[in-house]
Scaffold this motif. Structure first.
Motif, mmCIF file in Angstrom:
data_model
loop_
_atom_site.group_PDB
_atom_site.id
_atom_site.type_symbol
_atom_site.label_atom_id
_atom_site.label_comp_id
_atom_site.label_asym_id
_atom_site.label_seq_id
_atom_site.Cartn_x
_atom_site.Cartn_y
_atom_site.Cartn_z
ATOM 1 N N GLU A 35 0.836 -1.192 0.000
ATOM 2 C CA GLU A 35 0.000 0.000 0.000
ATOM 3 C C GLU A 35 0.873 1.245 0.000
ATOM 4 O O GLU A 35 1.999 1.231 0.490
ATOM 5 C CB GLU A 35 -0.909 0.029 1.233
ATOM 6 N N HIS A 45 -4.642 10.150 0.769
ATOM 7 C CA HIS A 45 -5.037 9.207 -0.282
ATOM 8 C C HIS A 45 -4.391 7.852 -0.006
ATOM 9 O O HIS A 45 -3.186 7.774 0.263
ATOM 10 C CB HIS A 45 -4.580 9.715 -1.652
ATOM 11 N N VAL A 47 -3.506 4.388 -1.761
ATOM 12 C CA VAL A 47 -3.389 3.706 -3.045
ATOM 13 C C VAL A 47 -3.030 2.250 -2.746
ATOM 14 O O VAL A 47 -1.923 1.952 -2.297
ATOM 15 C CB VAL A 47 -2.307 4.360 -3.929
ATOM 16 N N LYS A 51 -3.979 -0.285 -7.827
ATOM 17 C CA LYS A 51 -4.532 1.051 -8.011
ATOM 18 C C LYS A 51 -3.459 2.032 -8.492
ATOM 19 O O LYS A 51 -2.269 1.805 -8.330
ATOM 20 C CB LYS A 51 -5.149 1.558 -6.702
ATOM 21 N N CYS A 52 -3.927 3.142 -9.081
ATOM 22 C CA CYS A 52 -3.022 4.135 -9.664
ATOM 23 C C CYS A 52 -3.369 5.529 -9.155
ATOM 24 O O CYS A 52 -4.502 5.805 -8.756
ATOM 25 C CB CYS A 52 -3.134 4.147 -11.192
ATOM 26 N N ALA A 53 -2.372 6.426 -9.222
ATOM 27 C CA ALA A 53 -2.597 7.827 -8.856
ATOM 28 C C ALA A 53 -1.633 8.711 -9.629
ATOM 29 O O ALA A 53 -0.529 8.286 -9.987
ATOM 30 C CB ALA A 53 -2.437 8.039 -7.355
ATOM 31 N N SER A 111 -6.783 10.254 -8.221
ATOM 32 C CA SER A 111 -6.949 8.805 -8.272
ATOM 33 C C SER A 111 -7.329 8.383 -9.682
ATOM 34 O O SER A 111 -8.224 8.970 -10.302
ATOM 35 C CB SER A 111 -8.024 8.354 -7.284
ATOM 36 N N SER A 113 -7.734 4.849 -10.534
ATOM 37 C CA SER A 113 -7.822 3.408 -10.338
ATOM 38 C C SER A 113 -8.706 2.705 -11.352
ATOM 39 O O SER A 113 -8.552 1.508 -11.587
ATOM 40 C CB SER A 113 -8.330 3.120 -8.920
#
Length: 266
Positions: A35, A45, A47, A51-53, A111, A113
């Motif tokens: 994480e 936030h 992530v 997931k992507c950011a 974000s 995701s």
């Protein structure tokens, strides 16, 4: 951390690692395992796996890399978009009507995701985590271009964000210091983020305060800590970390020297 042409493959096997990071270049981040927590002044936030950011340049965030609850270590991919790469990309693609429109700015962290084109981009790079074969710079450059195209197709606000090549301008030192005192920034970083040379920053800071930048930051942190301890239910430890102290013993000693009592007494 392995760098293949500004594509960084990051492995982190410790329990967690927290640090402040000055974001000098736009960055697209993907968490393969573990994480990533990204804290800004207004929001935190999280992530998680898969997931992507997107991180906007020219600001400071608090970053924590940590394993997932089931113990998977942190592994992530970072695409760093430097100005020279963006300029070259911009030169190869015709301008659009977006340049002439007033578009709302992006937040510091976005974000991404649920964007299929970005997800597929990073999925194609995951095999490099588990092989001895190193990706070529040519291949990673194509991935960088693919990432840019995916961002531009995702939200029109990425266009003016990515292709803004104006030089930094001077901003008010007092305003910047009061908003960012909790971060551990060097003199060089303070100068850059306020749009000044190091010499100009030192000169202008003297007009803002008779204290040195380090002394001013410590005093500001102590003042805010005193207000929080007097008006909230936060513990002394929570307050120390919130205002930017990393060493609790140093915080306690400095606080007692200034206010005559230990922070825990408040």
């Amino acid at each position: 951390m392995f760098n293949y042409g500004n594509v960084f493959f990051c492995y982190h096997t410790e329990e967690s690692k927290a640090f402040d990071k000055t974001i000098d270049h736009h960055m697209l981040v993907f968490v393969h395992t573990g994480e990533l927590t990204i804290g800004t002044k207004s929001k935190t936030h999280h992530v998680r796996r898969g997931k992507c950011a997107f991180l906007h340049r020219n600001h400071t965030v608090s970053i924590t890399k940590q394993p997932s609850p089931d113990g998977e270590p942190f592994r992530g991919i970072f695409l760093v978009f430097r100005r020279d790469f963006l300029r070259q990309f911009y030169g190869q693609h015709p301008a659009t009507e977006l340049e002439q429109r007033q578009i709302q700015p992006l937040p510091d962290v976005v974000s991404l995701s649920d964007v299929p084109s970005i997800q597929s981009l990073f999925v194609s790079m995951i095999p490099y985590f588990d092989t001895n074969t190193k990706p070529t710079r040519e291949m990673m450059r194509l991935k960088m271009q693919e990432g840019l195209l995916a961002l531009l197709q995702t939200d029109e606000r990425f266009y003016p964000c990515l292709f803004n090549f104006t030089q930094p301008w001077k901003i008010d030192i007092g305003d910047f210091m009061n908003k960012n005192y909790m971060y551990d920034l060097s003199l060089t970083e303070l100068a850059r983020f306020t749009g000044r040379s190091l010499a100009a920053f030192k000169r202008d800071f003297k007009q803002f305060s008779p204290l040195s930048p380090d002394r001013w930051v410590t005093q500001k942190r102590l003042e805010v800590a005193h207000d929080l301890l007097s008006s909230s239910q936060l513990s002394a430890t929570d307050v120390a970390y919130k205002v930017g102290f990393k060493n609790l013993s140093h915080f306690s000693t400095a606080f007692k020297n200034r206010y005559g009592v230990a922070p825990t007494q408040l």
